[in-house]
Design a protein around this motif. Sequence first.
Motif, PDB file in Angstrom:
ATOM      1  N   LEU A  10      73.619 131.728 -18.688  1.00 28.92           N
ATOM      2  CA  LEU A  10      72.961 131.834 -17.754  1.00 28.92           C
ATOM      3  C   LEU A  10      72.405 130.247 -17.001  1.00 28.92           C
ATOM      4  O   LEU A  10      73.240 130.558 -15.453  1.00 28.92           O
ATOM      5  CB  LEU A  10      71.456 131.898 -18.018  1.00 28.92           C
ATOM      6  CG  LEU A  10      70.007 131.675 -16.920  1.00 28.92           C
ATOM      7  CD1 LEU A  10      70.310 133.111 -16.120  1.00 28.92           C
ATOM      8  CD2 LEU A  10      68.857 132.069 -17.609  1.00 28.92           C
ATOM      9  N   TRP A  11      72.621 129.277 -17.504  1.00 20.38           N
ATOM     10  CA  TRP A  11      73.122 128.011 -17.179  1.00 20.38           C
ATOM     11  C   TRP A  11      75.087 127.766 -16.283  1.00 20.38           C
ATOM     12  O   TRP A  11      75.354 126.938 -15.136  1.00 20.38           O
ATOM     13  CB  TRP A  11      72.231 127.052 -18.294  1.00 20.38           C
ATOM     14  CG  TRP A  11      71.107 126.858 -18.305  1.00 20.38           C
ATOM     15  CD1 TRP A  11      70.324 127.803 -19.413  1.00 20.38           C
ATOM     16  CD2 TRP A  11      70.533 126.306 -17.441  1.00 20.38           C
ATOM     17  NE1 TRP A  11      69.418 126.790 -18.866  1.00 20.38           N
ATOM     18  CE2 TRP A  11      68.622 126.783 -17.764  1.00 20.38           C
ATOM     19  CE3 TRP A  11      70.506 125.715 -16.063  1.00 20.38           C
ATOM     20  CZ2 TRP A  11      67.851 126.287 -17.014  1.00 20.38           C
ATOM     21  CZ3 TRP A  11      69.932 124.743 -15.421  1.00 20.38           C
ATOM     22  CH2 TRP A  11      68.589 125.496 -16.207  1.00 20.38           C
ATOM     23  N   VAL A  12      75.485 127.932 -17.250  1.00 21.60           N
ATOM     24  CA  VAL A  12      76.841 127.811 -16.527  1.00 21.60           C
ATOM     25  C   VAL A  12      76.643 128.986 -15.596  1.00 21.60           C
ATOM     26  O   VAL A  12      77.477 128.454 -14.229  1.00 21.60           O
ATOM     27  CB  VAL A  12      78.210 129.116 -17.141  1.00 21.60           C
ATOM     28  CG1 VAL A  12      79.094 128.954 -16.999  1.00 21.60           C
ATOM     29  CG2 VAL A  12      77.916 128.224 -18.861  1.00 21.60           C
ATOM     30  N   PHE A  60      67.022 126.183 -10.808  1.00 20.10           N
ATOM     31  CA  PHE A  60      65.709 126.553  -9.966  1.00 20.10           C
ATOM     32  C   PHE A  60      65.328 127.692 -10.721  1.00 20.10           C
ATOM     33  O   PHE A  60      64.090 127.896 -11.615  1.00 20.10           O
ATOM     34  CB  PHE A  60      65.527 126.231  -8.988  1.00 20.10           C
ATOM     35  CG  PHE A  60      63.959 126.571  -8.690  1.00 20.10           C
ATOM     36  CD1 PHE A  60      62.176 126.243  -8.771  1.00 20.10           C
ATOM     37  CD2 PHE A  60      63.552 128.564  -8.031  1.00 20.10           C
ATOM     38  CE1 PHE A  60      61.161 126.597  -8.570  1.00 20.10           C
ATOM     39  CE2 PHE A  60      61.896 127.983  -7.493  1.00 20.10           C
ATOM     40  CZ  PHE A  60      61.078 127.430  -8.365  1.00 20.10           C
ATOM     41  N   LEU A  61      66.189 129.061 -10.660  1.00 23.71           N
ATOM     42  CA  LEU A  61      65.740 130.414 -10.875  1.00 23.71           C
ATOM     43  C   LEU A  61      66.239 130.282 -12.847  1.00 23.71           C
ATOM     44  O   LEU A  61      65.550 131.195 -13.161  1.00 23.71           O
ATOM     45  CB  LEU A  61      66.900 131.092 -10.309  1.00 23.71           C
ATOM     46  CG  LEU A  61      66.529 131.449  -8.817  1.00 23.71           C
ATOM     47  CD1 LEU A  61      67.460 132.597  -8.099  1.00 23.71           C
ATOM     48  CD2 LEU A  61      65.254 132.265  -9.202  1.00 23.71           C
ATOM     49  N   ALA A  62      66.739 129.544 -13.167  1.00 28.69           N
ATOM     50  CA  ALA A  62      68.059 129.966 -14.310  1.00 28.69           C
ATOM     51  C   ALA A  62      66.155 128.832 -15.159  1.00 28.69           C
ATOM     52  O   ALA A  62      66.060 129.665 -16.210  1.00 28.69           O
ATOM     53  CB  ALA A  62      69.330 128.955 -14.813  1.00 28.69           C
ATOM     54  N   TYR A  85      65.907 142.359 -19.683  1.00 31.21           N
ATOM     55  CA  TYR A  85      65.743 141.370 -18.744  1.00 31.21           C
ATOM     56  C   TYR A  85      66.359 140.374 -18.248  1.00 31.21           C
ATOM     57  O   TYR A  85      66.326 139.918 -17.382  1.00 31.21           O
ATOM     58  CB  TYR A  85      64.680 140.993 -19.210  1.00 31.21           C
ATOM     59  CG  TYR A  85      63.978 139.590 -18.906  1.00 31.21           C
ATOM     60  CD1 TYR A  85      63.103 139.226 -17.719  1.00 31.21           C
ATOM     61  CD2 TYR A  85      64.043 137.996 -19.698  1.00 31.21           C
ATOM     62  CE1 TYR A  85      62.419 138.269 -16.982  1.00 31.21           C
ATOM     63  CE2 TYR A  85      63.710 137.123 -18.412  1.00 31.21           C
ATOM     64  CZ  TYR A  85      63.055 137.099 -17.253  1.00 31.21           C
ATOM     65  OH  TYR A  85      62.482 135.628 -17.021  1.00 31.21           O
ATOM     66  N   GLU A  86      67.069 140.252 -19.750  1.00 27.81           N
ATOM     67  CA  GLU A  86      68.328 139.173 -19.385  1.00 27.81           C
ATOM     68  C   GLU A  86      69.136 139.322 -18.472  1.00 27.81           C
ATOM     69  O   GLU A  86      70.171 138.571 -17.616  1.00 27.81           O
ATOM     70  CB  GLU A  86      69.157 139.068 -21.408  1.00 27.81           C
ATOM     71  CG  GLU A  86      67.912 138.257 -21.703  1.00 27.81           C
ATOM     72  CD  GLU A  86      68.050 138.253 -23.485  1.00 27.81           C
ATOM     73  OE1 GLU A  86      69.381 138.754 -23.498  1.00 27.81           O
ATOM     74  OE2 GLU A  86      67.587 137.592 -23.854  1.00 27.81           O
TER      75      GLU A  86
END
Length: 221
Positions: A10-12, A60-62, A85-86
Amino acid sequence: MKSKKCIVFLWVLAILPLILTAAVYSRLPEQIPMQWGIDGEISRYGGKGEIWMIGGLGPFLALLFQFLPSLDPKKRSYEQFQIYYEAFALVTEAFFAVVTGLILAETMKPGTVSMGRAVSALVGLLILFIGYILGKVKTNFFLGIRTPWTLSDPEVWDRTHRLGGILFSAAGLAAVIAALFLPEAAAFWVLMGGIGIAALIPVVMSCIWYRSRKEDKNTAE
């Protein structure tokens, strides 16, 4: 979010737009295209610094995706659809990363991408994916078709989301096909019309189903 691997991915994806922007920022013109009309023509330019605002949506979304479930009063419901969800979080982040890449590509080499067609196709794919997962989503306050009637009755929630899943899948597929084969303006209206229909019908039906169940309960009493 419980999966550490998912959080890493997600953060990548979240910081990828910022990395892309930083890599080419010095080569961007002072004015860059920021908005396109339904015919695919540029309708608004902005200062190149605005690209950081688009790139900043990723982190921001992460943060929202990572922490919203813990704030939801119905947070236990997420255990029933955690994988979906993920997946939604990852697909959404990937969507914004691709959009950022398209803007940068079109800024540096105008005409490389048909933005109207590309964005319609991308949004169509996103809507198609939402349709796929919608029927698996259980009652919560952040993801899904949240009306007073779906939030008040789990059965109405499930029926509404099964219907929404079918309609959003159909709308997304129609948008992708239109983006590939129709003029850009026509593809835009297919996309918007499909989203409008797919969003409106489940809302109306959720009200009808809720009232019907309430009447059935009153009759049984």
